[in-house]
Design an enzyme around this catalytic site. Structure first.
Site, short mmCIF file in Angstrom:
data_model
loop_
_atom_site.label_atom_id
_atom_site.label_comp_id
_atom_site.label_asym_id
_atom_site.label_seq_id
_atom_site.Cartn_x
_atom_site.Cartn_y
_atom_site.Cartn_z
N HIS A 16 43.03 36.55 48.75
CA HIS A 16 42.96 37.34 50.14
C HIS A 16 41.95 37.39 50.61
CE1 HIS A 16 47.94 38.13 50.15
NE2 HIS A 16 47.64 37.46 49.90
N LYS A 68 42.51 49.95 42.23
CA LYS A 68 41.86 50.51 41.72
C LYS A 68 41.99 50.58 40.24
CE LYS A 68 38.39 49.52 44.18
NZ LYS A 68 38.56 48.29 44.79
N TYR A 98 36.79 47.85 48.74
CA TYR A 98 38.32 47.05 48.23
C TYR A 98 37.58 45.87 47.33
CZ TYR A 98 42.57 46.30 49.19
OH TYR A 98 43.48 45.85 49.12
#
Length: 391
Positions: free
Chosen positions: A72, A296, A384
Site C-alpha cells: 500500500h 504499531k 505510519y
C-alpha cells in the site's frame, strides 16, 4: 538442557528473534505456553512497516509475504467533510505491506522447522531464575515433569500477561499507562475489501476502520463502549453501523457477509521501563502496548527484536557488549515515539465520552489541517511507515 539464549514466548517476536539468532549461529530454545494451533488461531494486526518487511526477509521468512502481501502506498482518512488520501510513497518515499500477523507467525514456524530450531509448546509454570547474576536459568513443567534450561541470556517475548516483566522487581520497574474509555468491535469476513487501501473514519457516531488481509478476506472495526458485549452485536447490526460511519460512496459499494470471527478489544497505551534487567531483555508486548490505531504493535515488537538481535550478534561474534548495554535505552526511544503516534491517531480519530463541543472542533480542525497540509501528511506518513531503526 543448555542454550545460549532462552526465549520465553512463541509468538511472532519470539520466533523472529530465534530465527535471526539461529541463522547467525547462536543457539536458542523457545518456550511457549500454548499449542502451535492456538498461537496460529489468534487474530491480530495486518499492517507491516517496511522495516519489518525487510527484517522478515533477512530472517529468511519473507518469501510468501512477498508473493501474497499487498503493498500500500498510503491510506484514506474520512471526516464529516469528506474523505482524503495520505500518500506515503509521495510524501516520504516508503510504503507498507498488508500481511496478517497470523501469516507472519506461520511463516516463522516453517522457517524455524527448516533450521531445526527448538520450539517447546505447552510449557507450563515457566519461572526465571538468577536473572541478575552470571548464570541465569529457566524452569518449566511439561506433561507433569519439571525441566531446566541453563543459558547466557533470557529474552522475554511472552506478552503483557507473561512472567518476564514481573520478574523485574517493582523497585526497579516503572510502568506508564493510559486506558481509553472505549473498545474496538472487530469482525473478520470472507468478502472483498471495500477500498484499495485502509480507511480510517472519524464520525459523530464513533470511529470505524476498513481494513483487509487479502483480496478475499476483510477486517472491519467500529468503536464501541466498553460495556458492550459481542453477543449484543449481530452481523446485520455491525454492517449497518459500519456503513453509517463510512463515506456514503464506500458504504454503497460494500460487499457484506457472515463473520467468521468477532471480538471486542479494549484500547490502552502502556510502557514499562527498563526493558533490561541483568540478563533479561523484554521484547514486544511484555514491555509495551499501543492502541491498534497506528498499526504499531507487531512492528514495535519487530524493532525490539532488531535491536536485541544486533546486540547479541555483536556480543557472540565480536565480544562487543555495547549493543546489549544500550538495548533498553535505544529500544525505548523508538517505543515512546511510536506510543506518541498511536496516541495521536487514537485521540484524533475517536469520539470520547466526555468530549465537549470545543474538543470536537479541535479534533475536526486537526483533521482538516492534515487534509490540506503536505507537511502534516509527511509527518503522519513518516510515522505510519515506521521510523528508521536508529543504532
Amino acid at each position: 538442557m543448555r542454550t545460549q539464549v532462552a526465549i520465553i514466548g512463541g509468538g511472532p517476536s519470539g520466533l523472529l528473534l530465534s530465527q535471526l539468532l539461529n541463522k547467525a549461529g547462536i543457539g536458542t530454545v523457545v518456550l511457549e505456553r500454548r499449542t502451535r494451533e492456538y498461537v496460529l488461531s489468534r487474530i491480530r494486526a495486518g499492517v507491516l512497516e517496511w522495516g519489518t518487511v525487510e527484517l522478515l526477509r533477512t530472517a529468511g521468512a519473507g518469501d510468501r509475504m512477498d508473493r501474497e502481501g499487498i503493498v500500500h502506498d498510503g491510506c484514506y482518512l474520512s471526516t464529516a467533510k469528506g474523505m482524503f488520501h495520505v500518500d506515503f510513497k509521495k510524501r516520504v518515499g516508503k510504503q507498507v505491506m498488508i500481511y496478517g500477523q497470523t501469516e507472519v507467525t506461520r511463516d516463522l514456524y516453517d522457517a524455524q522447522e527448516a533450521l531445526g530450531a527448538t520450539v517447546i509448546h505447552e510449557a507450563e509454570d515457566v519461572a526465571l531464575h538468577d536473572v541478575d547474576g552470571d548464570a541465569p536459568y529457566v524452569t518449566y513443567t511439561r506433561d507433569g515433569q519439571e525441566y531446566r534450561i541453563d543459558c547466557d541470556y533470557i529474552a522475554g517475548c511472552d506478552g503483557f500477561h507473561g512472567v518476564s516483566r514481573p520478574t523485574i522487581p517493582e523497585s526497579i520497574r516503572t510502568e506508564y499507562e493510559r486506558v481509553y474509555p472505549f473498545g474496538w468491535l472487530g469482525i473478520l469476513a470472507e468478502t472483498p475489501p471495500c477500498a484499495d487501501e485502509l480507511i480510517y473514519a472519524n464520525h459523530p457516531r464513533g470511529f470505524a476502520l476498513a481494513s483487509m488481509r487479502n483480496p478475499n478476506l476483510t477486517r472491519y472495526y467500529i468503536q464501541v463502549p466498553l460495556t458492550d458485549k459481542v453477543e449484543d452485536w449481530s452481523d446485520d447490526a455491525f454492517w449497518a453501523e459500519l456503513k453509517a460511519r463510512l463515506p456514503k460512496e464506500v458504504a454503497e459499494g460494500m460487499v457484506t457477509g457472515p463473520s467468521i470471527e468477532k471480538s471486542i478489544a479494549p484500547l490502552r497505551s502502556f510502557v514499562s521501563e527498563p526493558m533490561r534487567w541483568g540478563r533479561l531483555f523484554l521484547c514486544g508486548d511484555s514491555a509495551h502496548i499501543v492502541p491498534p490505531t497506528g498499526a504499531k504493535g507487531l512492528n514495535l515488537a519487530a524493532s525490539d527484536v532488531h535491536y536485541l538481535f544486533e546486540g547479541l550478534k555483536a556480543f557472540y561474534q565480536a565480544g562487543d557488549a555495547s549493543g546489549l548495554d544500550r538495548y533498553s535505552e535505544v529500544a525505548l526511544a523508538r517505543v515512546w515515539k511510536a506510543t506518541r503516534f498511536s496516541w495521536w491517531m487514537t485521540t484524533s480519530m475517536h469520539r470520547f465520552p466526555d468530549q465537549s463541543e470545543f474538543d470536537q472542533h479541535i479534533q475536526e480542525s486537526e483533521l482538516e489541517y492534515l487534509a490540506g497540509s503536505a507537511v502534516a501528511q509527511a509527518a503522519m506518513a513518516e510515522n505510519y511507515v515506521g521510523l528508521p531503526f536508529d543504532e
